[in-house]
Design a protein around this motif. Structure first.
Motif, PDB file in Angstrom:
ATOM      1  N   TYR A 128       4.482  -3.256   0.919  1.00  0.00           N
ATOM      2  CA  TYR A 128       3.462  -4.142   0.398  1.00  0.00           C
ATOM      3  C   TYR A 128       3.624  -5.540   0.967  1.00  0.00           C
ATOM      4  CZ  TYR A 128       3.177  -0.345  -2.939  1.00  0.00           C
ATOM      5  OH  TYR A 128       3.057   0.882  -3.499  1.00  0.00           O
ATOM      6  N   ASP A 129       2.536  -6.115   1.390  1.00  0.00           N
ATOM      7  CA  ASP A 129       2.482  -7.493   1.862  1.00  0.00           C
ATOM      8  C   ASP A 129       2.310  -8.367   0.614  1.00  0.00           C
ATOM      9  OD1 ASP A 129       1.909  -9.910   3.040  1.00  0.00           O
ATOM     10  OD2 ASP A 129       0.421  -9.100   4.413  1.00  0.00           O
ATOM     11  N   LEU A 130       3.302  -9.185   0.276  1.00  0.00           N
ATOM     12  CA  LEU A 130       3.270  -9.913  -0.987  1.00  0.00           C
ATOM     13  C   LEU A 130       2.592 -11.275  -0.931  1.00  0.00           C
ATOM     14  CD1 LEU A 130       6.797  -9.137  -2.452  1.00  0.00           C
ATOM     15  CD2 LEU A 130       4.628  -8.047  -2.952  1.00  0.00           C
ATOM     16  N   THR A 131       2.326 -11.786   0.232  1.00  0.00           N
ATOM     17  CA  THR A 131       1.729 -13.113   0.303  1.00  0.00           C
ATOM     18  C   THR A 131       0.812 -13.237   1.516  1.00  0.00           C
ATOM     19  OG1 THR A 131       2.197 -15.478   0.476  1.00  0.00           O
ATOM     20  CG2 THR A 131       3.787 -13.997   1.472  1.00  0.00           C
ATOM     21  N   SER A 132      -0.202 -14.058   1.368  1.00  0.00           N
ATOM     22  CA  SER A 132      -1.154 -14.230   2.472  1.00  0.00           C
ATOM     23  C   SER A 132      -0.545 -15.010   3.638  1.00  0.00           C
ATOM     24  CB  SER A 132      -2.411 -14.944   1.971  1.00  0.00           C
ATOM     25  OG  SER A 132      -2.058 -16.213   1.446  1.00  0.00           O
ATOM     26  N   ILE A 133       0.528 -15.729   3.406  1.00  0.00           N
ATOM     27  CA  ILE A 133       1.170 -16.499   4.485  1.00  0.00           C
ATOM     28  C   ILE A 133       1.828 -15.583   5.520  1.00  0.00           C
ATOM     29  CG2 ILE A 133       3.469 -16.846   3.532  1.00  0.00           C
ATOM     30  CD1 ILE A 133       2.996 -19.857   4.380  1.00  0.00           C
ATOM     31  N   ASN A 134       2.002 -14.313   5.187  1.00  0.00           N
ATOM     32  CA  ASN A 134       2.602 -13.366   6.146  1.00  0.00           C
ATOM     33  C   ASN A 134       1.776 -13.257   7.421  1.00  0.00           C
ATOM     34  OD1 ASN A 134       4.831 -12.784   4.626  1.00  0.00           O
ATOM     35  ND2 ASN A 134       3.981 -10.931   3.731  1.00  0.00           N
ATOM     36  N   GLY A 135       0.488 -13.493   7.339  1.00  0.00           N
ATOM     37  CA  GLY A 135      -0.352 -13.451   8.528  1.00  0.00           C
ATOM     38  C   GLY A 135       0.071 -14.494   9.554  1.00  0.00           C
ATOM     39  N   TYR A 136       0.563 -15.617   9.070  1.00  0.00           N
ATOM     40  CA  TYR A 136       1.036 -16.687   9.957  1.00  0.00           C
ATOM     41  C   TYR A 136       2.514 -16.504  10.292  1.00  0.00           C
ATOM     42  CZ  TYR A 136      -3.286 -18.742   8.306  1.00  0.00           C
ATOM     43  OH  TYR A 136      -4.601 -18.947   7.992  1.00  0.00           O
ATOM     44  N   ALA A 137       3.309 -16.095   9.304  1.00  0.00           N
ATOM     45  CA  ALA A 137       4.755 -15.942   9.495  1.00  0.00           C
ATOM     46  C   ALA A 137       5.081 -14.796  10.442  1.00  0.00           C
ATOM     47  CB  ALA A 137       5.447 -15.724   8.156  1.00  0.00           C
ATOM     48  N   TYR A 138       4.165 -13.840  10.577  1.00  0.00           N
ATOM     49  CA  TYR A 138       4.349 -12.689  11.464  1.00  0.00           C
ATOM     50  C   TYR A 138       4.664 -13.145  12.888  1.00  0.00           C
ATOM     51  CZ  TYR A 138       2.939  -8.878  14.545  1.00  0.00           C
ATOM     52  OH  TYR A 138       2.893  -7.938  15.537  1.00  0.00           O
ATOM     53  N   TRP A 139       4.011 -14.183  13.326  1.00  0.00           N
ATOM     54  CA  TRP A 139       4.148 -14.638  14.710  1.00  0.00           C
ATOM     55  C   TRP A 139       5.515 -15.241  15.002  1.00  0.00           C
ATOM     56  CZ3 TRP A 139       0.868 -12.385  17.616  1.00  0.00           C
ATOM     57  CH2 TRP A 139      -0.361 -12.020  17.099  1.00  0.00           C
ATOM     58  N   VAL A 140       6.272 -15.598  13.968  1.00  0.00           N
ATOM     59  CA  VAL A 140       7.633 -16.103  14.182  1.00  0.00           C
ATOM     60  C   VAL A 140       8.684 -15.114  13.693  1.00  0.00           C
ATOM     61  CG1 VAL A 140       7.060 -18.555  14.232  1.00  0.00           C
ATOM     62  CG2 VAL A 140       7.533 -17.445  12.041  1.00  0.00           C
ATOM     63  N   GLY A 141       8.231 -13.895  13.362  1.00  0.00           N
ATOM     64  CA  GLY A 141       9.160 -12.834  12.980  1.00  0.00           C
ATOM     65  C   GLY A 141       9.614 -12.877  11.542  1.00  0.00           C
ATOM     66  N   LEU A 142       8.849 -13.520  10.674  1.00  0.00           N
ATOM     67  CA  LEU A 142       9.210 -13.622   9.252  1.00  0.00           C
ATOM     68  C   LEU A 142       8.141 -12.980   8.385  1.00  0.00           C
ATOM     69  CD1 LEU A 142      10.310 -17.346   9.231  1.00  0.00           C
ATOM     70  CD2 LEU A 142      11.793 -15.337   9.358  1.00  0.00           C
ATOM     71  N   GLY A 143       8.466 -12.797   7.103  1.00  0.00           N
ATOM     72  CA  GLY A 143       7.499 -12.273   6.165  1.00  0.00           C
ATOM     73  C   GLY A 143       8.137 -11.940   4.835  1.00  0.00           C
ATOM     74  N   VAL A 144       7.296 -11.812   3.812  1.00  0.00           N
ATOM     75  CA  VAL A 144       7.760 -11.446   2.477  1.00  0.00           C
ATOM     76  C   VAL A 144       7.091 -10.125   2.118  1.00  0.00           C
ATOM     77  CG1 VAL A 144       7.870 -12.125   0.059  1.00  0.00           C
ATOM     78  CG2 VAL A 144       7.984 -13.872   1.840  1.00  0.00           C
ATOM     79  N   TYR A 145       7.888  -9.084   1.982  1.00  0.00           N
ATOM     80  CA  TYR A 145       7.362  -7.751   1.728  1.00  0.00           C
ATOM     81  C   TYR A 145       8.130  -7.087   0.586  1.00  0.00           C
ATOM     82  CZ  TYR A 145       5.298  -8.480   6.293  1.00  0.00           C
ATOM     83  OH  TYR A 145       4.595  -8.997   7.334  1.00  0.00           O
ATOM     84  N   HIS A 146       7.553  -6.045   0.044  1.00  0.00           N
ATOM     85  CA  HIS A 146       8.203  -5.226  -0.981  1.00  0.00           C
ATOM     86  C   HIS A 146       7.985  -3.774  -0.575  1.00  0.00           C
ATOM     87  CE1 HIS A 146       9.693  -3.974  -4.870  1.00  0.00           C
ATOM     88  NE2 HIS A 146       8.639  -3.193  -4.991  1.00  0.00           N
ATOM     89  N   SER A 147       8.948  -2.905  -0.863  1.00  0.00           N
ATOM     90  CA  SER A 147       8.788  -1.501  -0.502  1.00  0.00           C
ATOM     91  C   SER A 147       9.161  -0.605  -1.669  1.00  0.00           C
ATOM     92  CB  SER A 147       9.647  -1.155   0.717  1.00  0.00           C
ATOM     93  OG  SER A 147      11.000  -1.371   0.422  1.00  0.00           O
ATOM     94  N   GLY A 148       8.611   0.588  -1.649  1.00  0.00           N
ATOM     95  CA  GLY A 148       8.920   1.601  -2.641  1.00  0.00           C
ATOM     96  C   GLY A 148       8.887   2.976  -1.997  1.00  0.00           C
ATOM     97  N   VAL A 149       9.660   3.889  -2.520  1.00  0.00           N
ATOM     98  CA  VAL A 149       9.711   5.261  -2.010  1.00  0.00           C
ATOM     99  C   VAL A 149       8.933   6.144  -2.975  1.00  0.00           C
ATOM    100  CG1 VAL A 149      11.213   7.189  -1.437  1.00  0.00           C
ATOM    101  CG2 VAL A 149      11.942   4.861  -0.931  1.00  0.00           C
ATOM    102  N   GLN A 150       7.976   6.894  -2.454  1.00  0.00           N
ATOM    103  CA  GLN A 150       7.122   7.758  -3.266  1.00  0.00           C
ATOM    104  C   GLN A 150       7.530   9.214  -3.083  1.00  0.00           C
ATOM    105  OE1 GLN A 150       2.951   7.083  -2.634  1.00  0.00           O
ATOM    106  NE2 GLN A 150       2.428   9.143  -3.318  1.00  0.00           N
ATOM    107  N   VAL A 151       7.892   9.860  -4.199  1.00  0.00           N
ATOM    108  CA  VAL A 151       8.291  11.268  -4.195  1.00  0.00           C
ATOM    109  C   VAL A 151       7.679  11.944  -5.419  1.00  0.00           C
ATOM    110  CG1 VAL A 151      10.229  12.882  -4.191  1.00  0.00           C
ATOM    111  CG2 VAL A 151      10.515  10.625  -3.186  1.00  0.00           C
ATOM    112  N   HIS A 152       7.100  13.102  -5.248  1.00  0.00           N
ATOM    113  CA  HIS A 152       6.487  13.875  -6.344  1.00  0.00           C
ATOM    114  C   HIS A 152       5.488  13.040  -7.141  1.00  0.00           C
ATOM    115  CE1 HIS A 152       8.910  17.455  -5.842  1.00  0.00           C
ATOM    116  NE2 HIS A 152      10.007  16.718  -5.804  1.00  0.00           N
ATOM    117  N   GLY A 153       4.721  12.188  -6.471  1.00  0.00           N
ATOM    118  CA  GLY A 153       3.684  11.410  -7.141  1.00  0.00           C
ATOM    119  C   GLY A 153       4.190  10.227  -7.940  1.00  0.00           C
ATOM    120  N   VAL A 154       5.460   9.882  -7.821  1.00  0.00           N
ATOM    121  CA  VAL A 154       6.045   8.730  -8.518  1.00  0.00           C
ATOM    122  C   VAL A 154       6.669   7.816  -7.472  1.00  0.00           C
ATOM    123  CG1 VAL A 154       7.749   7.974 -10.220  1.00  0.00           C
ATOM    124  CG2 VAL A 154       6.531  10.124 -10.560  1.00  0.00           C
ATOM    125  N   GLU A 155       6.437   6.525  -7.631  1.00  0.00           N
ATOM    126  CA  GLU A 155       7.024   5.563  -6.703  1.00  0.00           C
ATOM    127  C   GLU A 155       8.240   4.914  -7.351  1.00  0.00           C
ATOM    128  OE1 GLU A 155       5.792   1.607  -4.196  1.00  0.00           O
ATOM    129  OE2 GLU A 155       4.253   3.027  -4.811  1.00  0.00           O
TER     130      GLU A 155
END
Length: 70
Positions: A22-49
Motif C-alpha cells: 500500500y502506498d501510504l502517502t501522496s508524496i511517494n510520487g515525488y520521493a520515488y525519484w530519489v529512491g524513497l517512499g512510505v509503504y505498508h504491506s500485508g500477506v494475504q492467505v485464505h482470504g485473510v490479510e
C-alpha cells in the motif's frame, strides 16, 4: 540445531499467497525519484490479510484485516 521432517515426502497443497503493498502517502510520487517512499504491506492467505503495525488500535503487532482495505 534445525528440526527436519523425516525423509518421506508429504503432499503439498496449492494455496495462493499474495503480497499486498500500500502506498501510504501522496508524496511517494515525488520521493520515488530519489529512491524513497512510505509503504505498508500485508500477506494475504485464505482470504485473510495479515500485517504488522499501522492500524487504528493503540497496540502494535501482527493483526488480521479484510484484504486490500488497509
Amino acid at each position: 540445531m534445525f528440526c527436519r521432517k523425516n525423509s518421506t515426502r508429504s503432499q503439498r497443497g496449492s494455496v495462493p499467497v499474495h503480497l499486498n503493498v500500500y502506498d501510504l502517502t501522496s508524496i511517494n510520487g515525488y520521493a520515488y525519484w530519489v529512491g524513497l517512499g512510505v509503504y505498508h504491506s500485508g500477506v494475504q492467505v485464505h482470504g485473510v490479510e495479515y500485517a504488522f503495525g499501522a492500524h487504528e488500535y493503540p497496540t502494535t503487532g501482527i493483526f488480521e484485516a479484510e484484504p486490500k482495505t488497509l
